[in-house]
Design a protein around this motif. Structure first.
Motif, PDB file in Angstrom:
ATOM      1  N   VAL A   1     -71.550  25.673 -19.084  1.00 28.84           N
ATOM      2  CA  VAL A   1     -70.949  26.599 -17.525  1.00 28.84           C
ATOM      3  C   VAL A   1     -72.401  25.526 -17.618  1.00 28.84           C
TER       4      VAL A   1
ATOM      5  N   THR B   1     -71.019  25.569 -10.623  1.00 29.20           N
ATOM      6  CA  THR B   1     -71.004  27.014 -12.050  1.00 29.20           C
ATOM      7  C   THR B   1     -70.833  28.496 -12.153  1.00 29.20           C
TER       8      THR B   1
ATOM      9  N   SER C   1     -66.593  24.345 -14.835  1.00 29.33           N
ATOM     10  CA  SER C   1     -67.089  24.012 -15.667  1.00 29.33           C
ATOM     11  C   SER C   1     -68.592  23.150 -14.817  1.00 29.33           C
TER      12      SER C   1
END
Ligand code: IPM
Ligand code: MG
Length: 354
Positions: A276, A316, A324
């Motif tokens: 992440v 993100t 991602s």
């Protein structure tokens, strides 16, 4: 041309590959002939071998033209010395350049209303070799001291470097210091002033504490700012508030022969391995590498592609998105390809977000 790649620890291993795919794209498409050399240093290596970085690693890095660096975890163990500080010192990367230029569209995405993107466009130039980072310390149980070293030579060198940036911008320089208390800063201020005056750059100065206030309240007052090591460290993190996230802040450590590019954020062990982490600071650090290499068009393409990710909200979770690290990296790469094929940035590539 040799480029060392240091992924390092934690999220460094996740964000650097996203920058590297963009480097690979240009290197292969335009036959740049860049040889990539992966160098393994950091906490992972320390745990495996007892040394976070070796003399051989330093020699290898010295043989490279540029270095792309992720992040390294520093542990609180007396035998563990900061790898980053050693590299900066041994390669004499004296100018730490931290641009504070928001990505176009980021304030809209983050719903920031009390600040205008157009008001924020400055570069913090941090002296990277001395000051409170001199390493001269006496540590005791009842008294510990750290020696703050300011030399005329290093002050003139960093001021000259900052003037070089000012020439291409508004020809003005602000020296940030604390000479009302630290007499060592009188030498820094006087030397920076003399250097700027001798080069015909308009120079002003500001005390570090009120500068911190102004940085947030009135950033439009500043363009190129030069300061000492620790003030630069702290003020550049504060400046990253104006970027919307520390995950968007790139930096360069520049010497006379080589330069080292790194996201300002650290290895973030709390989110490492989850996919992440925001890859944008690493990608914009690559953009700074392209600028340093004189590859202005490619730098411009990267800026545009990053702004497209923000515009299309392919971001993100730190920016409120659901994508991602890899997905954001892939989107930016595909935008780079698309803009390149459409001949963007061919004439007068503007210097967009750094
Ligand atoms: C930075 C970092 C480093 C510094 C640390 C990790 C040694 O905070 O690059 O700003 O203090 O310079
Ligand atoms: Mg810092």
């Amino acid at each position: 041309m040799k480029t060392a790649i240091i992924e390092g620890d934690g999220i460094g291993k996740e964000v650097i590959p996203e920058a590297v795919t963009i480097l690979d794209y240009f290197n292969e498409t335009y036959d740049w002939g860049i040889e990539k050399i992966y160098v393994d240093v950091g906490l992972g290596k320390w745990e495996r071998t007892g040394a976070a970085i070796t003399d051989e690693d330093i020699a290898l890095l010295k043989s490279c033209d540029s270095i792309l660096f992720g992040a390294i975890t520093t542990v609180n163990d007396p035998s563990y010395k900061s790898v980053l500080l050693r590299i900066r010192k041994e390669l004499d990367l004296y100018a730490n350049v931290r641009p504070i230029l928001p990505i176009s569209g980021i304030y809209k995405l983050l719903n920031i209303r009390d600040q205008k993107e157009a008001d924020v466009n400055m570069i913090i130039v941090r002296e990277n070799t001395e000051g409170l980072y001199s390493g001269i310390e006496e540590i005791g149980d009842e008294k510990s001291t750290t020696t703050r070293v300011i030399t005329q030579k290093a002050s003139a060198r960093i001021a000259s470097f900052a003037c070089g940036l000012a020439f291409g911008r508004k020809n003005s320089l602000t020296v940030v210091h604390k000479s009302n208390v630290l007499k060592s800063d009188k030498l820094f201020l006087d030397t920076c002033r003399q250097t700027a005056e001798s080069k015909g750059v308009a120079v002003s100065d500001k005390l570090a504490d009120i500068f911190a206030y102004d940085l947030i309240m009135a950033p439009q007052k500043y363009d190129v700012v030069v300061t000492t090591n620790l003030f630069g460290d702290i003020l550049s993190d504060l400046g990253a508030v104006l970027l919307g996230s520390i995950g968007l802040a790139p930096s360069a450590n520049i010497g006379d022969k080589q330069a080292f590019f790194e996201p300002v954020h650290g290895s973030a062990p709390d989110i490492a391995g989850q996919g992440v982490a925001n890859p944008i600071a690493a990608i914009l650090s690559l953009k700074m590498m392209f600028d340093w290499m004189g590859k202005k068009r490619e730098a411009c393409l990267v800026s545009r592609a990053v702004a497209a990710a923000v515009h299309d909200e392919v971001v993100t979770p730190d920016l409120g998105g659901k994508y991602s690290t890899k997905e954001v990296g892939n989107f930016i790469l595909s935008k780079v390809r698309q803009l390149d094929a459409a001949s963007f940035c061919l004439e007068d590539p503007e210097d967009l977000p750094v």
